[in-house]
Write an enzyme that holds these catalytic residues in place. Structure first.
Site, mmCIF file in Angstrom:
data_model
loop_
_atom_site.group_PDB
_atom_site.id
_atom_site.type_symbol
_atom_site.label_atom_id
_atom_site.label_comp_id
_atom_site.label_asym_id
_atom_site.label_seq_id
_atom_site.Cartn_x
_atom_site.Cartn_y
_atom_site.Cartn_z
ATOM 1 C CB CYS A 129 33.425 32.300 29.672
ATOM 2 S SG CYS A 129 33.552 34.071 30.078
ATOM 3 C CG HIS A 243 27.997 33.275 32.116
ATOM 4 N ND1 HIS A 243 28.583 33.867 32.795
ATOM 5 C CD2 HIS A 243 29.323 34.193 31.063
ATOM 6 C CE1 HIS A 243 29.344 35.067 32.857
ATOM 7 N NE2 HIS A 243 30.308 35.109 31.695
HETATM 8 N N1 NAP Z 1 36.313 35.454 35.288
HETATM 9 C C1 NAP Z 1 36.398 34.254 33.992
HETATM 10 O O1 NAP Z 1 34.801 33.885 34.430
HETATM 11 C C2 NAP Z 1 36.574 34.563 32.641
HETATM 12 C C3 NAP Z 1 36.729 33.489 32.284
HETATM 13 C C4 NAP Z 1 37.095 33.450 30.988
HETATM 14 C C5 NAP Z 1 37.968 34.392 30.783
HETATM 15 N N2 NAP Z 1 38.505 34.926 31.975
HETATM 16 C C6 NAP Z 1 40.089 36.041 31.509
HETATM 17 O O2 NAP Z 1 41.336 36.041 32.905
HETATM 18 C C7 NAP Z 1 41.663 36.842 32.588
HETATM 19 C C8 NAP Z 1 41.237 37.200 34.693
HETATM 20 O O3 NAP Z 1 40.135 36.736 35.302
HETATM 21 P P1 NAP Z 1 39.151 37.112 36.498
HETATM 22 O O4 NAP Z 1 38.297 36.960 35.893
HETATM 23 O O5 NAP Z 1 40.764 36.012 37.202
HETATM 24 O O6 NAP Z 1 39.736 38.239 37.088
HETATM 25 P P2 NAP Z 1 40.240 38.432 38.551
HETATM 26 O O7 NAP Z 1 39.655 37.561 39.793
HETATM 27 O O8 NAP Z 1 40.040 40.549 38.971
HETATM 28 O O9 NAP Z 1 41.744 38.441 38.790
HETATM 29 C C9 NAP Z 1 42.652 38.843 37.676
HETATM 30 C C10 NAP Z 1 43.812 38.495 38.090
HETATM 31 O O10 NAP Z 1 45.207 38.856 37.097
HETATM 32 C C11 NAP Z 1 46.377 39.205 38.341
HETATM 33 N N3 NAP Z 1 47.013 40.654 37.309
HETATM 34 C C12 NAP Z 1 45.958 42.346 37.686
HETATM 35 N N4 NAP Z 1 47.118 43.469 37.454
HETATM 36 C C13 NAP Z 1 48.744 42.362 37.031
HETATM 37 C C14 NAP Z 1 49.593 42.996 36.514
HETATM 38 N N5 NAP Z 1 49.910 43.912 35.911
HETATM 39 N N6 NAP Z 1 50.442 41.925 36.441
HETATM 40 C C15 NAP Z 1 50.403 40.379 37.773
HETATM 41 N N7 NAP Z 1 49.666 40.174 37.267
HETATM 42 C C16 NAP Z 1 48.036 40.987 37.399
HETATM 43 C C17 NAP Z 1 45.700 39.608 39.557
HETATM 44 O O11 NAP Z 1 46.504 40.006 39.901
HETATM 45 P P3 NAP Z 1 46.197 40.531 41.757
HETATM 46 O O12 NAP Z 1 45.044 40.164 42.775
HETATM 47 O O13 NAP Z 1 48.029 41.201 42.078
HETATM 48 O O14 NAP Z 1 45.595 42.114 41.153
HETATM 49 C C18 NAP Z 1 44.375 38.688 39.789
HETATM 50 O O15 NAP Z 1 45.626 37.776 39.927
HETATM 51 C C19 NAP Z 1 41.089 37.727 31.862
HETATM 52 O O16 NAP Z 1 41.675 37.959 30.935
HETATM 53 C C20 NAP Z 1 39.151 37.449 31.998
HETATM 54 O O17 NAP Z 1 38.620 37.827 30.529
HETATM 55 C C21 NAP Z 1 37.783 35.842 32.777
#
Ligand code: NAP
Length: 340
Positions: A129, A243
């Site tokens: 990002c 950001h």
């Molecule tokens: N945040 C950003 O701006 C951003 C930008 C680019 C890329 N990303 C990438 O996107 C991904 C998620 O980011 P996020 O910010 O959305 O994180 P988040 O808010 O912490 O959400 C994580 C998600 O993953 C699920 N999850 C975790 N462990 C799991 C498992 N064992 N099996 C199935 N689902 C599981 C969680 O489900 P539960 O609710 O059931 O735990 C939740 O839906 C990461 O790889 C991150 O690097 C994020």
């Protein structure tokens, strides 16, 4: 052709919620939605277009009959389940860093290299990002007057680390205002009224953290320019969402700020916010909820008297253009969508 069956792995996360909202906002046609998350969320429901969709636990059988799988559940989950999804016949659009530097996986910002989508072998990666925030305004310049060198510093919001990090910022701020102690859980340091070097691991050999290394490598891959020199410092700031990046770049040929302003004004997905009279420039609060990357503070870099260098400041909602929006834009360009 029928509307695609779409799976979202990580539907309950910060990015997952934006997948749902972005598909809705853009009228992305979905035949059926499979909502996938961990066992913690299985059995709950999410609202999708006025209907309650049951959340299922992600497992090896989740991708039967799925056409498009949007992954946003962390790199480990992508590494394990994306190949399974591809084997089941889905095209995976992955928001994690798991496959970004794999030479067989296109790393796509549609405004820059949509043409690479057609080369996918099942997986298409969404860039980091912070990289998207910086590269969106740099590309219109680079394609006109090659950028030889970029130095950037990021100001990265809590939302880049997910829903729990946003909560940590709110709770630690509340505790601080109430004079109470708050033990950080998501980040290694106190977040309220503080900032710190990005919380990814540091390479002891180079002193660069993972986030910085991603920005350097991904810039070269997306611009298809191995010679571009990138210096970067990534910092986490106590901002809830969106950001920012302060960017200075040096071009091969002389360049003026008016030329840069003209190139950026015409660039898709970029909005110039550059009001010197009112001292009004890109801010996270304005970028939040917006598709466009805001860019301003367009000015000569006075440290380069040769006239080859310009400084700018960008702000982008990294949950949207840095993640969910970029992924949905890719999905919109998949051949099956074109034919639908
Ligand atoms: N945040 C950003 O701006 C951003 C930008 C680019 C890329 N990303 C990438 O996107 C991904 C998620 O980011 P996020 O910010 O959305 O994180 P988040 O808010 O912490 O959400 C994580 C998600 O993953 C699920 N999850 C975790 N462990 C799991 C498992 N064992 N099996 C199935 N689902 C599981 C969680 O489900 P539960 O609710 O059931 O735990 C939740 O839906 C990461 O790889 C991150 O690097 C994020």
């Amino acid at each position: 052709m029928n509307d695609p069956v779409v799976a979202i792995a990580g539907v309950t996360g910060a990015v997952g919620a934006e997948f749902i909202a972005t598909m809705d906002r853009r009228g992305f046609r979905v035949g059926k939605l499979k909502a996938l998350a961990s066992a913690r969320s299985a059995g709950k429901t999410i609202d999708f277009r006025g209907r309650q969709v049951l959340i299922e636990e992600l497992d090896e059988n989740s991708f039967e009959g799925v056409d498009i799988a949007l992954f946003s559940a962390g790199g480990g989950i992508s590494r394990k389940f994306a190949p399974i999804a591809v084997k089941a016949g889905a095209v995976v659009i992955d928001n994690s860093s798991a496959f970004r530097m794999d030479p067989s996986v296109p790393l796509v910002i549609p405004e820059i290299n949509a043409i690479r989508i057609a080369e996918h072998k099942g997986i298409i990666a969404v860039p980091n990002c912070a990289a998207i925030t910086a590269l969106m305004p740099l590309w219109p310049i680079h394609r006109n007057n090659r950028i030889k060198r970029v130095i950037l510093s990021t100001y990265q919001a809590a939302s880049g680390a997910g829903a729990a990090a946003m909560q940590e910022l709110v709770e630690s701020t509340r505790a601080s205002l109430n004079g109470e102690a708050h033990a950080p859980k998501v980040f290694p340091h106190t977040y309220a009224f503080n900032l710190f070097s990005h919380n990814t691991a540091i390479d002891p050999a180079t002193g660069y953290n993972d986030e910085e290394t991603k920005v350097i490598r991904e810039t070269r891959k997306i611009f298809e320019d191995d010679r571009i020199a990138v210096g970067v410092t990534c910092v986490r700031v106590p901002v809830l969402r969106a950001h920012c990046a302060a960017i200075t770049f040096e071009c091969e040929r002389p360049i003026t700020e008016d030329e840069v302003r003209a190139m950026l004004s015409d660039a898709p997905g970029v909005k110039v916010v550059d009001d010197r009279v009112r001292n009004y420039f890109p801010m996270p609060i304005d970028a939040s909820g917006q598709d466009d990357v805001l860019v301003g503070r367009i000015r000569r870099d006075l440290s380069d008297p040769t006239g080859h260098s310009i400084a700018i400041f960008a702000a982008a909602d990294q949950l949207l253009k840095g993640a969910a929006l970029n992924a949905i834009q890719i999905a919109e360009l998949l051949p099956q969508r074109v034919m639908a």
